[in-house]
Motif scaffolding. Sequence first.
Motif, PDB file in Angstrom:
ATOM      1  N   GLU A 234      -6.976  -9.591   6.678  1.00  0.00           N
ATOM      2  CA  GLU A 234      -5.647  -9.090   6.320  1.00  0.00           C
ATOM      3  C   GLU A 234      -4.588 -10.025   6.886  1.00  0.00           C
ATOM      4  O   GLU A 234      -4.806 -10.704   7.891  1.00  0.00           O
TER       5      GLU A 234
ATOM      6  N   ASP B  64     -13.287  -7.789   6.300  1.00  0.00           N
ATOM      7  CA  ASP B  64     -12.153  -8.122   5.448  1.00  0.00           C
ATOM      8  C   ASP B  64     -11.049  -8.792   6.266  1.00  0.00           C
ATOM      9  O   ASP B  64     -10.838  -8.459   7.435  1.00  0.00           O
TER      10      ASP B  64
ATOM     11  N   ASN C 140      -4.485  -6.579   2.439  1.00  0.00           N
ATOM     12  CA  ASN C 140      -5.786  -7.215   2.247  1.00  0.00           C
ATOM     13  C   ASN C 140      -5.606  -8.494   1.425  1.00  0.00           C
ATOM     14  O   ASN C 140      -4.991  -8.463   0.358  1.00  0.00           O
TER      15      ASN C 140
ATOM     16  N   TRP D 234       0.702  -4.981   6.733  1.00  0.00           N
ATOM     17  CA  TRP D 234      -0.620  -5.601   6.693  1.00  0.00           C
ATOM     18  C   TRP D 234      -1.210  -5.366   5.307  1.00  0.00           C
ATOM     19  O   TRP D 234      -1.261  -4.236   4.824  1.00  0.00           O
TER      20      TRP D 234
ATOM     21  N   ARG E  56      -7.810 -10.507  -0.210  1.00  0.00           N
ATOM     22  CA  ARG E  56      -8.524 -10.639  -1.485  1.00  0.00           C
ATOM     23  C   ARG E  56      -7.989  -9.700  -2.559  1.00  0.00           C
ATOM     24  O   ARG E  56      -7.927 -10.058  -3.728  1.00  0.00           O
ATOM     25  N   ARG E  57      -7.613  -8.506  -2.181  1.00  0.00           N
ATOM     26  CA  ARG E  57      -7.196  -7.510  -3.172  1.00  0.00           C
ATOM     27  C   ARG E  57      -5.693  -7.451  -3.413  1.00  0.00           C
ATOM     28  O   ARG E  57      -5.263  -7.014  -4.479  1.00  0.00           O
ATOM     29  N   SER E  58      -4.903  -7.883  -2.430  1.00  0.00           N
ATOM     30  CA  SER E  58      -3.466  -7.612  -2.533  1.00  0.00           C
ATOM     31  C   SER E  58      -2.555  -8.813  -2.297  1.00  0.00           C
ATOM     32  O   SER E  58      -1.351  -8.634  -2.137  1.00  0.00           O
TER      33      SER E  58
ATOM     34  N   HIS F 231      -2.411 -12.852  11.054  1.00  0.00           N
ATOM     35  CA  HIS F 231      -3.601 -12.448  10.330  1.00  0.00           C
ATOM     36  C   HIS F 231      -4.582 -11.784  11.280  1.00  0.00           C
ATOM     37  O   HIS F 231      -4.472 -11.915  12.502  1.00  0.00           O
TER      38      HIS F 231
ATOM     39  N   TYR G 109      -8.923  -9.939  11.323  1.00  0.00           N
ATOM     40  CA  TYR G 109     -10.167  -9.587  10.642  1.00  0.00           C
ATOM     41  C   TYR G 109     -10.561  -8.167  11.062  1.00  0.00           C
ATOM     42  O   TYR G 109     -10.588  -7.856  12.250  1.00  0.00           O
TER      43      TYR G 109
ATOM     44  N   SER H 118       0.827  -1.206   0.000  1.00  0.00           N
ATOM     45  CA  SER H 118       0.000   0.000   0.000  1.00  0.00           C
ATOM     46  C   SER H 118       0.863   1.257   0.000  1.00  0.00           C
ATOM     47  O   SER H 118       0.377   2.361  -0.231  1.00  0.00           O
TER      48      SER H 118
END
Length: 259
Positions: A151, A149, A168, A166, A170-172, A142, A144, A128
């Motif tokens: 992470e 979501d 995400n 940290w 699903r996206r990263s 990990h 939530y 990020s």
Amino acid sequence: MDLRPRKRQSLSGFTEDEVRRMDSILQDSKANVLDQDFCKKLAKAFNRSKGRTRQPVVKWMEIQNWFKNRQKICLEKDTPADATKVLPDVPESHPPDKEKETSNIQKVLSSAEKAPDLSELEFEARSSKDGAWYDIDSFISHRYLSSGDAEVLVRFIGFGEEEDEWVNIRRSVRERSIGLEHSECNKVMVGDSVLCFQEKKDLARYFEARVTEIQKRLHDIRGCRCLFVIQYAHDNTQETVRLKRLCFRPGILVRLPET
């Protein structure tokens, strides 16, 4: 055979070959790895290697800092983990069990990736901080979020714990992108999503891009000479590159049959 260019992480990063060599030195050698002269000699060897061609020069201080960080990590592995450090945003009444934590992360990843077995896979993550993609060395923990979501805390190859991040799931986080051999350039199609090794004066990173044009060329003794016009996703700029600067999603290897 994976012939993709070795990923490099900004000015303080190292190629995977360099990391393996330093790990080997740390484990098998009795040399004083924090000695200034030793680090200077190793930096000189790295900068002369073919693997660092057209890459930023490695400074001996970066090597020394890498050894310091790795030694610290090795020491921490031999002592109980501090739960407040491992899970800063998730209260823990007891220090986390590392094997259980690893198992939990695998479950979270399996749910996100819908993969039946992740034990043999390698992953990459998008930072990020700069939007670039880096190879993951290990999953630390990990959590939530209130949004639901998930992470994971990841450590990137070539970086110390101070650069843990940290991200995400699903996206990263995704399966590691790979390179193609010269003979496989015919598998690349216009519209393919790729990671392109972008080089600037003081920085070199892998960014998301899309293939917009392919200029076929006859191969020679050096291999594929085709040209690929790509458009970066983060700033929409275009660049013409050769195959060796591109990494592809694993699916491209099975999309077309061999000719």
